[in-house]
Design a protein around this motif. Structure first.
Motif, short mmCIF file in Angstrom:
data_model
loop_
_atom_site.label_atom_id
_atom_site.label_comp_id
_atom_site.label_asym_id
_atom_site.label_seq_id
_atom_site.Cartn_x
_atom_site.Cartn_y
_atom_site.Cartn_z
N LYS A 109 44.01 28.45 43.61
CA LYS A 109 43.65 28.49 42.20
C LYS A 109 43.04 29.85 41.89
O LYS A 109 42.10 30.29 42.56
CB LYS A 109 42.65 27.37 41.91
CG LYS A 109 42.35 27.20 40.47
CD LYS A 109 41.48 25.99 40.24
CE LYS A 109 41.23 25.77 38.77
NZ LYS A 109 40.41 24.60 38.53
N GLN A 110 43.58 30.52 40.86
CA GLN A 110 43.09 31.83 40.44
C GLN A 110 42.71 31.75 38.97
O GLN A 110 43.43 31.17 38.17
CB GLN A 110 44.17 32.90 40.60
CG GLN A 110 44.56 33.16 42.03
CD GLN A 110 45.66 34.20 42.12
OE1 GLN A 110 46.18 34.67 41.09
NE2 GLN A 110 45.99 34.58 43.33
N ILE A 111 41.59 32.36 38.67
CA ILE A 111 41.17 32.43 37.27
C ILE A 111 41.39 33.87 36.81
O ILE A 111 40.80 34.80 37.37
CB ILE A 111 39.68 32.03 37.12
CG1 ILE A 111 39.50 30.61 37.60
CG2 ILE A 111 39.23 32.20 35.69
CD1 ILE A 111 38.07 30.14 37.64
N ARG A 112 42.26 34.03 35.82
CA ARG A 112 42.57 35.36 35.31
C ARG A 112 42.41 35.36 33.80
O ARG A 112 42.84 34.44 33.12
CB ARG A 112 44.01 35.76 35.66
CG ARG A 112 44.28 35.76 37.12
CD ARG A 112 45.64 36.27 37.51
NE ARG A 112 46.71 35.95 36.57
CZ ARG A 112 47.96 36.30 36.74
NH1 ARG A 112 48.31 36.98 37.80
NH2 ARG A 112 48.87 35.99 35.86
#
Length: 145
Positions: A103-106
C-alpha cells in the motif's frame, strides 16, 4: 308303450345292474387304493428328498463355514507418486502466484486518469488562488500587529 322289438334292448335285470354297480365300485376302490399307494410312495420320496436336501445344506454349511478369504495388501506406490507430483505442482503454482500488494500513499496534483485541459486550468487557478490567499493573510497579519 314300448313295442316288442325295443323291449329286449332295454330289458336289464336288477341283478345284472347290481353286479355292474358292484363291479364298478370294486374297480373304483382298486383304483383309489392304487392312487393312495402312489401318493404314499411320492410322499416317501419327498420326505427322503427333504432329508437329503437338509444333509446337503448341512454339509455345505460345514464346508464353507471355515473358508477365510485374505485379500492381498494394496500397492499404494502409484497413489503416493501421483500425490507427490501433484503437491509439487501445487507448490510451484503457489510460488508463481501474485505477490502481496503493497500500500502506497501518493499525493498527485495532476493525476494520471485526468488528462483534460480544463482540469489543468482549474488546478492552475486553484494554486494561484491559494498562493494569493496566503499572501493576503501574511500582509494582514503584519498590519494587525
Amino acid at each position: 308303450m314300448k313295442t316288442q322289438e325295443e323291449t329286449p334292448m332295454y330289458d336289464i335285470t336288477l341283478t345284472e345292474m347290481l353286479k355292474e354297480v358292484f363291479l364298478h365300485n370294486k374297480q373304483m376302490q382298486d383304483f383309489m387304493s392304487m392312487q393312495k399307494e402312489k401318493l404314499d410312495e411320492k410322499d416317501r420320496i419327498i420326505e427322503t428328498g427333504k432329508k437329503q436336501t437338509e444333509r446337503l445344506i448341512n454339509s455345505f454349511e460345514a464346508k464353507f463355514s471355515n473358508i477365510q478369504v485374505q485379500a492381498p495388501k494394496p500397492d499404494l506406490s502409484m497413489v503416493n507418486q501421483t500425490l507427490a507430483s501433484s503437491l509439487f505442482t501445487i507448490n510451484q503454482t503457489i510460488e508463481k502466484g501474485p505477490k502481496p500488494v503493497t500500500k502506497q500513499i501518493r499525493f498527485q496534483i495532476f493525476p494520471e486518469q485526468m488528462r483534460s485541459p480544463e482540469y489543468y486550468k482549474i488546478m492552475v487557478w486553484g494554486v494561484l488562488g491559494f498562493v494569493f490567499l496566503i499572501m493576503v493573510y501574511l500582509l494582514l497579519n503584519k498590519l494587525i500587529k
